[in-house]
Design an enzyme around this catalytic site. Structure first.
Site, PDB file in Angstrom:
ATOM      1  N   HIS A 113      -8.813 -11.622  -8.141  1.00 32.01           N
ATOM      2  CA  HIS A 113      -8.416 -10.434  -7.379  1.00 32.01           C
ATOM      3  C   HIS A 113      -9.134  -9.199  -7.916  1.00 32.01           C
ATOM      4  O   HIS A 113      -9.679  -8.393  -7.140  1.00 32.01           O
ATOM      5  CB  HIS A 113      -6.892 -10.263  -7.480  1.00 32.01           C
ATOM      6  CG  HIS A 113      -6.370  -8.989  -6.903  1.00 32.01           C
ATOM      7  ND1 HIS A 113      -5.791  -8.915  -5.657  1.00 32.01           N
ATOM      8  CD2 HIS A 113      -6.311  -7.730  -7.425  1.00 32.01           C
ATOM      9  CE1 HIS A 113      -5.421  -7.665  -5.426  1.00 32.01           C
ATOM     10  NE2 HIS A 113      -5.713  -6.928  -6.486  1.00 32.01           N
ATOM     11  N   GLU A 114      -9.145  -9.033  -9.232  1.00 30.66           N
ATOM     12  CA  GLU A 114      -9.785  -7.863  -9.830  1.00 30.66           C
ATOM     13  C   GLU A 114     -11.302  -7.900  -9.655  1.00 30.66           C
ATOM     14  O   GLU A 114     -11.930  -6.875  -9.380  1.00 30.66           O
ATOM     15  CB  GLU A 114      -9.412  -7.749 -11.308  1.00 30.66           C
ATOM     16  CG  GLU A 114      -7.925  -7.623 -11.581  1.00 30.66           C
ATOM     17  CD  GLU A 114      -7.276  -6.456 -10.834  1.00 30.66           C
ATOM     18  OE1 GLU A 114      -7.983  -5.475 -10.510  1.00 30.66           O
ATOM     19  OE2 GLU A 114      -6.069  -6.531 -10.557  1.00 30.66           O
ATOM     20  N   HIS A 164     -12.089  -6.681  -6.284  1.00 30.79           N
ATOM     21  CA  HIS A 164     -12.090  -5.219  -6.199  1.00 30.79           C
ATOM     22  C   HIS A 164     -13.466  -4.672  -6.563  1.00 30.79           C
ATOM     23  O   HIS A 164     -14.005  -3.778  -5.894  1.00 30.79           O
ATOM     24  CB  HIS A 164     -11.048  -4.631  -7.160  1.00 30.79           C
ATOM     25  CG  HIS A 164      -9.683  -4.453  -6.559  1.00 30.79           C
ATOM     26  ND1 HIS A 164      -9.469  -3.833  -5.358  1.00 30.79           N
ATOM     27  CD2 HIS A 164      -8.452  -4.809  -7.031  1.00 30.79           C
ATOM     28  CE1 HIS A 164      -8.164  -3.814  -5.102  1.00 30.79           C
ATOM     29  NE2 HIS A 164      -7.536  -4.406  -6.100  1.00 30.79           N
ATOM     30  N   GLU A 191      -5.942  -3.674  -1.175  1.00 31.89           N
ATOM     31  CA  GLU A 191      -5.225  -4.727  -1.895  1.00 31.89           C
ATOM     32  C   GLU A 191      -5.204  -6.022  -1.087  1.00 31.89           C
ATOM     33  O   GLU A 191      -5.371  -7.116  -1.638  1.00 31.89           O
ATOM     34  CB  GLU A 191      -3.794  -4.278  -2.218  1.00 31.89           C
ATOM     35  CG  GLU A 191      -3.703  -3.231  -3.310  1.00 31.89           C
ATOM     36  CD  GLU A 191      -4.337  -3.681  -4.610  1.00 31.89           C
ATOM     37  OE1 GLU A 191      -4.108  -4.840  -5.030  1.00 31.89           O
ATOM     38  OE2 GLU A 191      -5.081  -2.883  -5.205  1.00 31.89           O
TER      39      GLU A 191
END
Length: 298
Positions: A140-141, A144, A217
Site C-alpha cells: 500500500h505504501e 502511494h 487511499e
C-alpha cells in the site's frame, strides 16, 4: 504522471473560474490585482513545496524513525527485501525503509520524489501483524510512492493555498470598502475580515484536500492488492479495523499513514482516510483483474 498533471490543471482551471466569478460579482478589475495573485501564488506554492522538500526529514524527526542501513535481525532483513521487490514491481527506485516506535498498527510513505522516498512502519505493526498482512501494508505504501501521491498533494495544496490567500484579501478589500463608506483606506476592519475569511476559505480548502486524500487511499489499496494480492490487502485492513482508527502519528505526517481517524458529519469531511469498512468493501467489489498483476508475478 498524466493523471497528476490533469488533476493539477483541472484544479487550477476551477480556481481561476471561481476567481473570475468573484471578480465579476464584485466588479474588480483583474489588472489591478495581478501583484496580489502573484504574491498569493508564491506563498501558496512556496509553502506547499517547502513542506514537500522537507517531508522525509520532518517525518523522521517527528516520529523518531530509524532508517535501516544495516539490518539488525531477520525481521529487518525481511522488510528490506519485501520493499525492494515491491519497488521493482512498481517501477520505482528503492525507498529508504525505517521503523518507528509507536503502539498502534500503522505505516506511512513520504518524500519529494518517486525514486527517493521513505517507507516506515510502526513497531506496533511488526508485533501485531502476520507477514502476509505486513506485506500488504508495505505494498500500500509503495503504491502511494508509485502513484506520486506526495507530489500531487503538494500541487493541490499549493493551488488551494493560493485560492485562500488571494480570495480572502480580495473579498476582504470589498467588504472593508463597503463598511468604511468607500473611503478606500485599509483599516483594522480589513485585517479582521481577512483573518475570518482565511479561516472560512481555509476550512473549505481543507475539505477539498481531504477529499483527494481519501480518494488516493482507495487507489493505494488497489495498488497494494496488485503488488501483494487482494486477500492479503483485505486481511491487513481487517486487522487495522481492530485499532478503531487510532493513530499516534504527528499531524505533519498523519495524512500519509495507512490508518486514519474516525468521524461523522463535518468531521468526516476533514478525515484524511475513508472508513476502513468502505475500503474493505471497495477491494472485495473490485473486478477480478484488480489483482491480475500479482497472479502473473507469482
Amino acid at each position: 504522471m498524466f493523471k497528476r498533471v490533469a488533476l493539477f490543471l483541472a484544479t487550477n482551471l476551477a480556481v481561476l473560474a471561481l476567481v473570475s466569478i468573484v471578480m465579476a460579482i464584485f466588479g474588480i478589475d483583474p489588472a489591478t490585482n495581478a501583484g496580489l495573485l502573484l504574491f498569493a501564488a508564491v506563498f501558496g506554492f512556496g509553502g506547499a513545496f517547502v513542506s514537500l522538500a522537507l517531508s522525509k526529514w520532518t517525518a523522521k524527526r517527528f516520529t523518531g524513525a530509524r532508517v535501516i542501513d544495516q539490518p539488525r535481525d531477520e525481521t529487518e532483513r525481511w522488510l528490506l527485501a519485501t520493499v525492494q521487490r515491491q519497488a521493482r514491481d512498481a517501477g520505482i527506485g528503492m525507498p529508504e525503509v525505517a521503523v518507528y516506535d509507536a503502539p498502534e498498527i500503522n505505516a506511512f510513505a513520504t518524500g519529494a520524489r518517486r525514486n527517493s522516498a521513505l517507507v516506515a512502519v510502526s513497531t506496533g505493526l511488526l508485533r501485531a501483524m502476520s507477514r502476509d498482512e505486513a506485506e500488504a501494508v508495505l505494498a500500500h505504501e509503495v503504491s502511494h510512492v508509485a502513484n506520486g501521491d506526495m507530489v500531487t498533494m503538494a500541487l493541490l495544496q499549493g493551488v488551494l493555498n493560493t485560492f485562500v490567500i488571494f480570495l480572502a484579501r480580495i473579498v476582504g478589500r470589498v467588504i472593508d470598502n463597503y463598511l468604511s463608506g468607500g473611503r478606500g483606506s485599509t483599516g483594522i476592519g480589513y485585517y479582521a475580515v481577512v483573518f475570518v475569511l482565511d479561516m472560512i476559505f481555509g476550512l473549505f480548502a481543507s475539505m477539498i484536500a481531504m477529499w483527494f486524500s481519501r480518494y488516493r487511499e482507495f487507489r493505494a489499496d488497489a495498488g497494494g492488492a496488485r503488488l501483494a494480492g487482494r486477500a492479503k490487502m483485505v486481511a491487513a485492513l481487517e486487522r487495522l479495523a481492530q485499532t478503531y482508527g487510532h493513530s499516534t502519528l504527528p499531524k505533519q505526517v498523519a495524512a500519509f499513514g495507512i490508518s486514519g481517524g474516525v468521524g461523522a458529519g463535518l468531521k468526516r469531511l476533514l478525515m484524511s482516510h475513508p472508513p476502513l469498512d468502505e475500503r474493505i468493501a471497495a477491494l472485495r467489489n473490485a473486478p477480478p483483474e484488480a489483482d491480475a498483476a500479482r497472479r502473473v508475478a507469482a
